[in-house]
Design a protein around this motif. Structure first.
Motif, PDB file in Angstrom:
ATOM      1  N   LYS A 102      19.351   9.649   2.728  1.00 44.84           N
ATOM      2  CA  LYS A 102      18.983  10.451   1.561  1.00 44.84           C
ATOM      3  C   LYS A 102      20.214  10.804   0.719  1.00 44.84           C
ATOM      4  O   LYS A 102      20.154  10.794  -0.513  1.00 44.84           O
ATOM      5  N   ALA A 103      21.327  11.112   1.390  1.00 45.52           N
ATOM      6  CA  ALA A 103      22.547  11.457   0.658  1.00 45.52           C
ATOM      7  C   ALA A 103      23.095  10.261  -0.107  1.00 45.52           C
ATOM      8  O   ALA A 103      23.665  10.413  -1.191  1.00 45.52           O
TER       9      ALA A 103
ATOM     10  N   TYR B 280      21.414  11.524  -3.865  1.00 41.08           N
ATOM     11  CA  TYR B 280      22.422  12.557  -3.646  1.00 41.08           C
ATOM     12  C   TYR B 280      22.034  13.859  -4.349  1.00 41.08           C
ATOM     13  O   TYR B 280      21.735  13.881  -5.542  1.00 41.08           O
ATOM     14  N   ASP B 281      22.053  14.965  -3.585  1.00 37.15           N
ATOM     15  CA  ASP B 281      21.768  16.288  -4.122  1.00 37.15           C
ATOM     16  C   ASP B 281      23.000  17.162  -3.892  1.00 37.15           C
ATOM     17  O   ASP B 281      23.266  17.590  -2.764  1.00 37.15           O
ATOM     18  N   PRO B 282      23.793  17.429  -4.947  1.00 35.81           N
ATOM     19  CA  PRO B 282      25.037  18.192  -4.776  1.00 35.81           C
ATOM     20  C   PRO B 282      24.824  19.621  -4.306  1.00 35.81           C
ATOM     21  O   PRO B 282      25.776  20.290  -3.897  1.00 35.81           O
TER      22      PRO B 282
ATOM     23  N   HIS C 151      24.760  16.883   2.151  1.00 37.41           N
ATOM     24  CA  HIS C 151      24.987  15.793   1.208  1.00 37.41           C
ATOM     25  C   HIS C 151      26.428  15.815   0.686  1.00 37.41           C
ATOM     26  O   HIS C 151      27.034  14.759   0.480  1.00 37.41           O
ATOM     27  N   GLN C 152      26.971  17.010   0.484  1.00 36.43           N
ATOM     28  CA  GLN C 152      28.363  17.128   0.044  1.00 36.43           C
ATOM     29  C   GLN C 152      29.317  16.595   1.101  1.00 36.43           C
ATOM     30  O   GLN C 152      30.291  15.893   0.781  1.00 36.43           O
TER      31      GLN C 152
END
Length: 311
Positions: A19-20, A24-26, A31-32
């Motif tokens: 998923k990352a 990507y969801d910051p 994810h970071q």
């Protein structure tokens, strides 16, 4: 590579990793971690492992020396000395300039090794080349340590001495990947000529190959690969020593196959070494150079003993 991204001080599931990468969801911490820390270091490990392995394969082919490697022949030590001098006299130096100076250091140390090995009677032989490289590497490592102690750089240079990919960033990869990819392709294109040179000068000349030109081009590609890699991950030895031998066992002595297989296996070795360095004693990390040396040192001793028997 997926396992190396998933495991570390904070274990992550493969679903989270996918998923990352794809979405990507910051806003998500996981994810970071994946995008900013894990992915660049794992990709960096793969790229640098390929670079060190191909550099070693080229050097073993053009010098006809089974013990040739960027670390053993003093190339890494020359690049490291230039890194130390850069930190001492040019603090805050841009990465592109550091990479260029590292390459210059690799070139100068190589010229010194070949000059030292050629001065004795009988000319440059594989054994003399190995001895000259060991002497120059010891000299340059001592000089680097002296610079680090005098200018109080021991903490700054600790990473470079031990080797590691934790400091690799996306900005580094944008510079490194095109250069290393170009040098690997260059090496692969030279594969047929390197294969012929590795059979001996007499055979190569009879087949119409210009041995001096092939050696110069092959060593140039090896210097680029080793020099820029040291500027990114420090001095990591033995990758270029071990991997080409395994590749030749798998695909034979044709360097058109040895080069790409070495790149692939070198990438695997350094990714696994980085993964091992992170999971042996979490959350602390071992130096990646230590993990590689656990394989490389016994292999080097085995090759040295085998080479002595053949003399």
């Amino acid at each position: 590579m997926l396992a190396a991204v998933s495991y570390g001080a904070k274990d992550l599931t493969l679903t989270t990793v996918w998923k990352a990468i794809l979405h990507y969801d910051p806003k998500l911490t996981s994810h970071q971690i994946i995008h900013e820390l894990r992915l660049p270091r794992v990709i960096g490990a793969a790229v640098m492992g390929a670079a060190f392995a191909v550099a070693g394969a080229l050097m073993q082919g053009v010098t006809r020396n089974p013990l040739a490697d960027a670390g053993i022949l003093g190339i890494n030590a020359g690049a490291m000395l230039m890194v130390a001098l850069s930190f001492a006299f040019f603090p805050g130096i841009p990465y592109s300039a550091l990479m260029l100076l590292s390459f210059i250091g690799a070139v100068l140390s190589t010229l010194f090794v070949f000059l030292l090995g050629s001065t004795s009677a009988g000319g440059l032989t594989p054994l003399r080349l190995t001895i000259a490289g060991a002497v120059v590497a010891a000299l340059l490592h001592s000089a680097s340590s002296g610079v680090a102690i005098y200018y109080d750089l021991s903490q700054d240079l600790a990473f470079w001495y031990a080797g590691g990919v934790a400091g690799v960033k996306w900005s580094h990869l944008k510079v490194l990947i095109p250069i290393i990819s170009g040098a690997v392709i260059w090496a692969w294109v030279m594969g047929r000529s390197v294969s012929i040179v590795s059979l001996g000068d007499e055979v190569a000349v009879n087949l119409g190959v210009k041995t001096k030109r092939v050696r110069m081009l092959g060593m140039s590609a090896a210097l680029i690969l080793a020099g820029v890699s040291v500027s990114a991950v420090g001095s990591i030895g033995f990758v270029g020593l071990v991997i080409p031998h395994i590749s030749r066992k798998l695909v034979g002595v044709d360097y058109r196959f040895v080069i790409p297989v070495s790149a692939f296996l070198g990438a695997i070795l350094l990714v696994l070494a980085d993964l091992g360095a992170r999971i042996v004693n979490p959350p602390r990390e071992l130096a990646i150079g230590v993990m590689v040396a656990l394989v490389g040192v016994p292999f080097f001793l085995y090759l040295a003993r085998k080479e002595r028997r053949s003399l």
